[in-house]
Scaffold this motif. Structure first.
Motif, PDB file in Angstrom:
ATOM      1  N   ASN A  35      44.285  37.719  48.073  1.00  0.00           N
ATOM      2  CA  ASN A  35      43.117  38.599  48.137  1.00  0.00           C
ATOM      3  C   ASN A  35      43.007  39.369  46.820  1.00  0.00           C
ATOM      4  N   MET A  36      41.974  39.067  46.060  1.00  0.00           N
ATOM      5  CA  MET A  36      41.806  39.667  44.733  1.00  0.00           C
ATOM      6  C   MET A  36      40.920  40.919  44.748  1.00  0.00           C
ATOM      7  N   THR A  37      40.476  41.347  45.920  1.00  0.00           N
ATOM      8  CA  THR A  37      39.464  42.412  46.016  1.00  0.00           C
ATOM      9  C   THR A  37      39.899  43.703  45.325  1.00  0.00           C
ATOM     10  N   ASN A  38      41.098  44.184  45.646  1.00  0.00           N
ATOM     11  CA  ASN A  38      41.554  45.449  45.064  1.00  0.00           C
ATOM     12  C   ASN A  38      41.780  45.335  43.559  1.00  0.00           C
ATOM     13  N   LEU A  39      42.261  44.169  43.113  1.00  0.00           N
ATOM     14  CA  LEU A  39      42.464  43.983  41.679  1.00  0.00           C
ATOM     15  C   LEU A  39      41.131  43.981  40.946  1.00  0.00           C
ATOM     16  N   PHE A  40      40.121  43.323  41.517  1.00  0.00           N
ATOM     17  CA  PHE A  40      38.805  43.318  40.892  1.00  0.00           C
ATOM     18  C   PHE A  40      38.241  44.739  40.811  1.00  0.00           C
ATOM     19  N   ARG A  41      38.473  45.508  41.864  1.00  0.00           N
ATOM     20  CA  ARG A  41      37.967  46.885  41.880  1.00  0.00           C
ATOM     21  C   ARG A  41      38.647  47.718  40.783  1.00  0.00           C
ATOM     22  N   MET A  42      39.954  47.554  40.651  1.00  0.00           N
ATOM     23  CA  MET A  42      40.678  48.298  39.623  1.00  0.00           C
ATOM     24  C   MET A  42      40.240  47.871  38.219  1.00  0.00           C
ATOM     25  N   ARG A  43      39.991  46.555  38.060  1.00  0.00           N
ATOM     26  CA  ARG A  43      39.523  46.057  36.771  1.00  0.00           C
ATOM     27  C   ARG A  43      38.185  46.687  36.384  1.00  0.00           C
ATOM     28  N   GLU A  44      37.306  46.802  37.344  1.00  0.00           N
ATOM     29  CA  GLU A  44      36.002  47.412  37.078  1.00  0.00           C
ATOM     30  C   GLU A  44      36.147  48.873  36.685  1.00  0.00           C
ATOM     31  N   GLU A  45      37.083  49.567  37.323  1.00  0.00           N
ATOM     32  CA  GLU A  45      37.331  50.963  36.968  1.00  0.00           C
ATOM     33  C   GLU A  45      37.854  51.077  35.540  1.00  0.00           C
ATOM     34  N   LEU A  46      38.759  50.179  35.177  1.00  0.00           N
ATOM     35  CA  LEU A  46      39.281  50.182  33.811  1.00  0.00           C
ATOM     36  C   LEU A  46      38.183  49.857  32.808  1.00  0.00           C
ATOM     37  N   LYS A  47      37.336  48.897  33.181  1.00  0.00           N
ATOM     38  CA  LYS A  47      36.238  48.508  32.288  1.00  0.00           C
ATOM     39  C   LYS A  47      35.278  49.673  32.068  1.00  0.00           C
ATOM     40  N   ALA A  48      35.029  50.428  33.133  1.00  0.00           N
ATOM     41  CA  ALA A  48      34.138  51.584  33.024  1.00  0.00           C
ATOM     42  C   ALA A  48      34.717  52.649  32.106  1.00  0.00           C
TER      43      ALA A  48
END
Length: 408
Positions: free
Chosen positions: A213-226
């Motif tokens: 399940n990659m959901t939480n990792l994708f969410r964290m990546r988006e936060e880092l990108k922001a």
């Protein structure tokens, strides 16, 4: 007269194919000027001149495959070198030794001093066979790489107006009149075949499939990108793999059958399977356990770009202990990968899909699920250990805060 010989420009190289000479008899050359393109089992490399002088003889024809140590070109050194040789017998001996020194030649030849058009060896051959200067062919690829299609397009553009036909007519003629193309089975392609055959017939492969399940990792990546930090998913996956390998060192190992022992490697050198025009190349991220996620991202990006451009150094493809194949971006949903012999295991990351999942509160939500396949040597490890290994890996990815805790 100095001889330019084919020398070992890679780990364990025994032979090479002469692709193309960059000079002809009578040409004046300078020290370190590229003389000839050679296809090894891993890359296309250029051999350079050990001195300034004049090309007197080309011994081996282009297209031939020769052993290491074979003389390729005779060069008559210029007058300044001749005078030095005449004035000092010792110096003459030293110059001659230096000209034949594999170490010195290797160092010189690893630096490509001329910016040349990017193109695969087969593409260059098509251009040469049609008397086309590859440098005159416009590249359609944004990277500047000239492809076979670019060469054929350029060739058609050279035809007189009276001979030009519509696209449909040309396609029909190609179907009915053209003979099949031939792709030489040698160089990198042949080496891949030999290595894969050895691996498959030596190692009893078992493939274990799992989902992450990659959901939480994708969410964290988006936060880092922001916040201004853009890091690839692959960097997180590699970091989680290294941590998991430390917990399950049996997969970072090599079986030494001759001495009846399993060698647990203390280094974590991760091979990155990369698709290129010349075939599958595996650049190596050395000491991945000592690098941050940000550094892993930068180094993997650089390695991949150099592999695709055909500019890998031999040391960048040596001593891998575990290999990763990220085929998800290509659309893959599953595979039974072949282990990169003599390693014990290989993991392939496949396509990530949005699909309904049940969360911790028994709610149906949309999640990002990635499939993976892990091939391992059943002589060295068992299925239960492989499942425990991928469970550990999945736990780090599904709960990124655990991944962060492991790096403190």
């Amino acid at each position: 007269m100095l001889e330019v010989k084919l020398h070992d420009i890679g780990e364990g190289m025994t032979e090479g194919e002469i692709i193309h000479y960059l000079v002809k008899v009578g040409d004046s050359v300078k020290t370190d000027q590229p003389l000839v393109e050679v296809q090894t089992d891993k890359m296309v490399a250029e051999l350079t001149s050990p001195c300034s002088g004049v090309v007197k003889k080309i011994i081996i024809d282009a297209g031939e495959t020769v052993r290491v140590g074979t003389s390729l070109i005779y060069i008559e050194a210029d007058e300044s070198i001749k005078m030095e040789q005449k004035t000092s017998p010792e110096m003459k001996q030293d110059v001659k030794k230096e000209a034949f020194s594999p170490v010195m030649l290797k160092e010189k030849n690893m630096a490509l001093t001329f910016n040349r058009v990017l193109a695969a060896p087969f593409t260059r051959k098509i251009a040469r066979d049609n008397n086309i200067n590859i440098e005159d062919v416009p590249a359609s690829d944004p990277s500047g790489r000239v492809t076979e299609e670019d060469v054929y397009r350029f060739l058609k553009g050279q035809q007189p107006e009276t001979q030009k036909e519509s696209v449909v007519a040309v396609q029909k003629e190609a179907i009915t009149l053209e003979t099949p193309d031939e792709i030489p089975f040698k160089g990198i392609r042949k080496k891949i075949a030999e290595k894969m055959t050895k691996s498959l017939f030596t190692i009893p492969h078992v493939t274990h499939f799992d989902e992450v399940n990659m959901t939480n990792l994708f969410r964290m990546r988006e936060e880092l990108k922001a916040s201004g930090e853009s890091v690839s998913v692959s960097a997180f996956l590699i970091k989680a793999l290294v941590i998991s390998l430390k917990d399950f060192p049996i997969f970072n190992a090599e079986l030494d059958e001759d001495n009846s022992r399993i060698l647990l490697k203390k280094n974590y050198h991760i091979g990155i399977a990369t698709n290129t025009d010349s075939g599958l190349i595996v650049p190596v991220l050395h000491d991945a356990d000592k690098k941050s996620i940000k550094n892993i991202h930068a180094e993997v990006k650089g390695l991949t770009e150099r592999a695709i451009a055909g500019k890998m150094q031999p040391f960048e493809m040596q001593n891998s202990t575990f290999t990763v194949s990220n085929v998800g971006p290509l659309g893959s949903t599953g595979a039974t990968p072949i282990i990169n012999y003599p390693e014990t295991a290989l993991i392939a990351f496949h396509k990530t899909k949005k699909q309904p999942i049940v969360n911790e509160r028994d709610e149906i939500v949309i999640g990002h699920i990635m499939t993976l396949s892990m091939a391992f040597d059943h002589r060295v490890a068992d299925g239960a250990t492989a499942v425990a290994f991928t469970n550990r890996f999945a736990s780090l990815i599904e709960h990124p805060h655990k991944l962060m805790m492991e790096m403190i």
